[in-house]
Motif scaffolding. Structure first.
Motif, PDB file in Angstrom:
ATOM      1  N   HIS A   8       0.838  -1.203   0.000  1.00 29.38           N
ATOM      2  CA  HIS A   8       0.000   0.000   0.000  1.00 29.38           C
ATOM      3  C   HIS A   8       0.867   1.245   0.000  1.00 29.38           C
ATOM      4  O   HIS A   8       2.011   1.226   0.425  1.00 29.38           O
ATOM      5  CB  HIS A   8      -0.987   0.022   1.163  1.00 29.38           C
ATOM      6  CG  HIS A   8      -0.360  -0.045   2.528  1.00 29.38           C
ATOM      7  ND1 HIS A   8       0.210   1.026   3.146  1.00 29.38           N
ATOM      8  CD2 HIS A   8      -0.242  -1.070   3.383  1.00 29.38           C
ATOM      9  CE1 HIS A   8       0.659   0.669   4.327  1.00 29.38           C
ATOM     10  NE2 HIS A   8       0.405  -0.594   4.501  1.00 29.38           N
ATOM     11  N   LYS A   9       0.293   2.295  -0.504  1.00 27.19           N
ATOM     12  CA  LYS A   9       1.000   3.569  -0.572  1.00 27.19           C
ATOM     13  C   LYS A   9       1.002   4.229   0.795  1.00 27.19           C
ATOM     14  O   LYS A   9       0.100   4.022   1.609  1.00 27.19           O
ATOM     15  CB  LYS A   9       0.317   4.499  -1.568  1.00 27.19           C
ATOM     16  CG  LYS A   9       0.321   3.967  -2.981  1.00 27.19           C
ATOM     17  CD  LYS A   9      -0.463   4.879  -3.897  1.00 27.19           C
ATOM     18  CE  LYS A   9      -0.536   4.276  -5.286  1.00 27.19           C
ATOM     19  NZ  LYS A   9      -1.421   5.007  -6.168  1.00 27.19           N
ATOM     20  N   GLY A  15      -9.058   3.210   7.334  1.00 26.45           N
ATOM     21  CA  GLY A  15     -10.072   2.260   6.873  1.00 26.45           C
ATOM     22  C   GLY A  15      -9.610   1.464   5.678  1.00 26.45           C
ATOM     23  O   GLY A  15      -9.855   0.257   5.586  1.00 26.45           O
ATOM     24  N   GLU A  16      -8.923   2.120   4.760  1.00 29.56           N
ATOM     25  CA  GLU A  16      -8.401   1.423   3.583  1.00 29.56           C
ATOM     26  C   GLU A  16      -7.299   0.432   3.974  1.00 29.56           C
ATOM     27  O   GLU A  16      -7.216  -0.665   3.423  1.00 29.56           O
ATOM     28  CB  GLU A  16      -7.858   2.420   2.569  1.00 29.56           C
ATOM     29  CG  GLU A  16      -8.937   3.287   1.934  1.00 29.56           C
ATOM     30  CD  GLU A  16      -8.349   4.382   1.061  1.00 29.56           C
ATOM     31  OE1 GLU A  16      -8.730   4.440  -0.122  1.00 29.56           O
ATOM     32  OE2 GLU A  16      -7.512   5.157   1.573  1.00 29.56           O
ATOM     33  N   GLU A  17      -6.476   0.820   4.924  1.00 25.85           N
ATOM     34  CA  GLU A  17      -5.415  -0.068   5.398  1.00 25.85           C
ATOM     35  C   GLU A  17      -6.013  -1.305   6.065  1.00 25.85           C
ATOM     36  O   GLU A  17      -5.552  -2.424   5.856  1.00 25.85           O
ATOM     37  CB  GLU A  17      -4.512   0.676   6.382  1.00 25.85           C
ATOM     38  CG  GLU A  17      -3.262  -0.079   6.730  1.00 25.85           C
ATOM     39  CD  GLU A  17      -2.288   0.750   7.543  1.00 25.85           C
ATOM     40  OE1 GLU A  17      -1.642   0.159   8.423  1.00 25.85           O
ATOM     41  OE2 GLU A  17      -2.180   1.961   7.310  1.00 25.85           O
ATOM     42  N   ALA A  18      -7.073  -1.109   6.842  1.00 24.58           N
ATOM     43  CA  ALA A  18      -7.735  -2.234   7.508  1.00 24.58           C
ATOM     44  C   ALA A  18      -8.330  -3.203   6.492  1.00 24.58           C
ATOM     45  O   ALA A  18      -8.249  -4.426   6.662  1.00 24.58           O
ATOM     46  CB  ALA A  18      -8.818  -1.722   8.449  1.00 24.58           C
ATOM     47  N   ILE A  19      -8.902  -2.687   5.417  1.00 22.22           N
ATOM     48  CA  ILE A  19      -9.478  -3.543   4.381  1.00 22.22           C
ATOM     49  C   ILE A  19      -8.380  -4.354   3.703  1.00 22.22           C
ATOM     50  O   ILE A  19      -8.551  -5.543   3.423  1.00 22.22           O
ATOM     51  CB  ILE A  19     -10.282  -2.710   3.363  1.00 22.22           C
ATOM     52  CG1 ILE A  19     -11.576  -2.222   4.026  1.00 22.22           C
ATOM     53  CG2 ILE A  19     -10.587  -3.507   2.098  1.00 22.22           C
ATOM     54  CD1 ILE A  19     -12.379  -1.249   3.206  1.00 22.22           C
ATOM     55  N   LYS A  20      -7.237  -3.727   3.440  1.00 20.89           N
ATOM     56  CA  LYS A  20      -6.120  -4.453   2.820  1.00 20.89           C
ATOM     57  C   LYS A  20      -5.635  -5.577   3.735  1.00 20.89           C
ATOM     58  O   LYS A  20      -5.318  -6.664   3.276  1.00 20.89           O
ATOM     59  CB  LYS A  20      -4.986  -3.505   2.467  1.00 20.89           C
ATOM     60  CG  LYS A  20      -5.295  -2.667   1.232  1.00 20.89           C
ATOM     61  CD  LYS A  20      -4.051  -1.963   0.766  1.00 20.89           C
ATOM     62  CE  LYS A  20      -4.242  -1.395  -0.587  1.00 20.89           C
ATOM     63  NZ  LYS A  20      -3.987  -2.337  -1.665  1.00 20.89           N
ATOM     64  N   GLU A  21      -5.573  -5.323   5.035  1.00 21.40           N
ATOM     65  CA  GLU A  21      -5.162  -6.370   5.979  1.00 21.40           C
ATOM     66  C   GLU A  21      -6.184  -7.493   6.013  1.00 21.40           C
ATOM     67  O   GLU A  21      -5.811  -8.672   6.081  1.00 21.40           O
ATOM     68  CB  GLU A  21      -4.954  -5.786   7.366  1.00 21.40           C
ATOM     69  CG  GLU A  21      -3.697  -4.939   7.466  1.00 21.40           C
ATOM     70  CD  GLU A  21      -3.440  -4.420   8.857  1.00 21.40           C
ATOM     71  OE1 GLU A  21      -4.095  -4.879   9.819  1.00 21.40           O
ATOM     72  OE2 GLU A  21      -2.565  -3.552   8.994  1.00 21.40           O
ATOM     73  N   ASP A  53      15.718  -7.504  -0.268  1.00 22.47           N
ATOM     74  CA  ASP A  53      15.477  -6.392  -1.169  1.00 22.47           C
ATOM     75  C   ASP A  53      14.042  -6.416  -1.689  1.00 22.47           C
ATOM     76  O   ASP A  53      13.755  -7.039  -2.703  1.00 22.47           O
ATOM     77  CB  ASP A  53      16.464  -6.466  -2.337  1.00 22.47           C
ATOM     78  CG  ASP A  53      16.443  -5.219  -3.202  1.00 22.47           C
ATOM     79  OD1 ASP A  53      16.038  -4.161  -2.695  1.00 22.47           O
ATOM     80  OD2 ASP A  53      16.830  -5.319  -4.364  1.00 22.47           O
ATOM     81  N   VAL A  54      13.139  -5.768  -0.960  1.00 17.77           N
ATOM     82  CA  VAL A  54      11.744  -5.669  -1.392  1.00 17.77           C
ATOM     83  C   VAL A  54      11.383  -4.185  -1.516  1.00 17.77           C
ATOM     84  O   VAL A  54      11.985  -3.342  -0.845  1.00 17.77           O
ATOM     85  CB  VAL A  54      10.778  -6.377  -0.428  1.00 17.77           C
ATOM     86  CG1 VAL A  54      11.051  -7.862  -0.376  1.00 17.77           C
ATOM     87  CG2 VAL A  54      10.837  -5.767   0.954  1.00 17.77           C
ATOM     88  N   PRO A  55      10.419  -3.868  -2.343  1.00 16.19           N
ATOM     89  CA  PRO A  55      10.011  -2.464  -2.470  1.00 16.19           C
ATOM     90  C   PRO A  55       9.564  -1.880  -1.131  1.00 16.19           C
ATOM     91  O   PRO A  55       9.038  -2.603  -0.271  1.00 16.19           O
ATOM     92  CB  PRO A  55       8.840  -2.530  -3.455  1.00 16.19           C
ATOM     93  CG  PRO A  55       9.067  -3.784  -4.229  1.00 16.19           C
ATOM     94  CD  PRO A  55       9.694  -4.738  -3.261  1.00 16.19           C
ATOM     95  N   SER A  56       9.768  -0.597  -0.965  1.00 16.65           N
ATOM     96  CA  SER A  56       9.459   0.046   0.322  1.00 16.65           C
ATOM     97  C   SER A  56       7.964   0.041   0.646  1.00 16.65           C
ATOM     98  O   SER A  56       7.588   0.193   1.804  1.00 16.65           O
ATOM     99  CB  SER A  56       9.983   1.479   0.332  1.00 16.65           C
ATOM    100  OG  SER A  56       9.343   2.240  -0.683  1.00 16.65           O
ATOM    101  N   ASP A  57       7.102  -0.140  -0.366  1.00 20.35           N
ATOM    102  CA  ASP A  57       5.665  -0.158  -0.087  1.00 20.35           C
ATOM    103  C   ASP A  57       5.129  -1.577   0.141  1.00 20.35           C
ATOM    104  O   ASP A  57       3.936  -1.790   0.210  1.00 20.35           O
ATOM    105  CB  ASP A  57       4.880   0.547  -1.194  1.00 20.35           C
ATOM    106  CG  ASP A  57       5.048  -0.082  -2.563  1.00 20.35           C
ATOM    107  OD1 ASP A  57       5.984  -0.885  -2.753  1.00 20.35           O
ATOM    108  OD2 ASP A  57       4.235   0.238  -3.456  1.00 20.35           O
ATOM    109  N   TRP A  58       6.025  -2.552   0.264  1.00 22.85           N
ATOM    110  CA  TRP A  58       5.631  -3.914   0.633  1.00 22.85           C
ATOM    111  C   TRP A  58       5.799  -4.071   2.135  1.00 22.85           C
ATOM    112  O   TRP A  58       6.835  -3.731   2.701  1.00 22.85           O
ATOM    113  CB  TRP A  58       6.507  -4.942  -0.059  1.00 22.85           C
ATOM    114  CG  TRP A  58       6.236  -5.141  -1.519  1.00 22.85           C
ATOM    115  CD1 TRP A  58       5.621  -4.287  -2.372  1.00 22.85           C
ATOM    116  CD2 TRP A  58       6.607  -6.273  -2.283  1.00 22.85           C
ATOM    117  NE1 TRP A  58       5.592  -4.817  -3.631  1.00 22.85           N
ATOM    118  CE2 TRP A  58       6.194  -6.042  -3.611  1.00 22.85           C
ATOM    119  CE3 TRP A  58       7.263  -7.455  -1.993  1.00 22.85           C
ATOM    120  CZ2 TRP A  58       6.403  -6.956  -4.626  1.00 22.85           C
ATOM    121  CZ3 TRP A  58       7.483  -8.370  -3.012  1.00 22.85           C
ATOM    122  CH2 TRP A  58       7.041  -8.116  -4.307  1.00 22.85           C
TER     123      TRP A  58
END
Length: 67
Positions: A8-9, A15-21, A53-58
């Motif tokens: 996620h960005k 609320g959006e973060e909770a839905i992603k989880e 080495d993973v992207p910072s938004d992972w």
């Protein structure tokens, strides 16, 4: 071994973060049920150093380790 990440960005609303989880939790349950139905043995484990080495938004959550 399978690693589960959430992407996620920065600045995402709570609320959006909770839905992603929640979505990630559903994916993990589906993975687990499929592994059981295929007779695969393993367990979930949180690991400190997953992949260097993973992207910072992972965002790492958990891994499944085959026994």
């Amino acid at each position: 071994m399978f690693h589960f990440f959430e992407q996620h960005k920065e600045g995402l609303a709570a609320g959006e973060e909770a839905i992603k989880e929640l979505d990630l939790g559903i994916a993990v349950i589906h993975f687990h049920q499929t592994a059981l139905s295929l007779g695969l043995r393993g367990h979930f484990e949180q690991m400190m150093d997953v992949i260097g080495d993973v992207p910072s938004d992972w965002h790492y959550h958990i891994s499944w380790v085959m026994e």
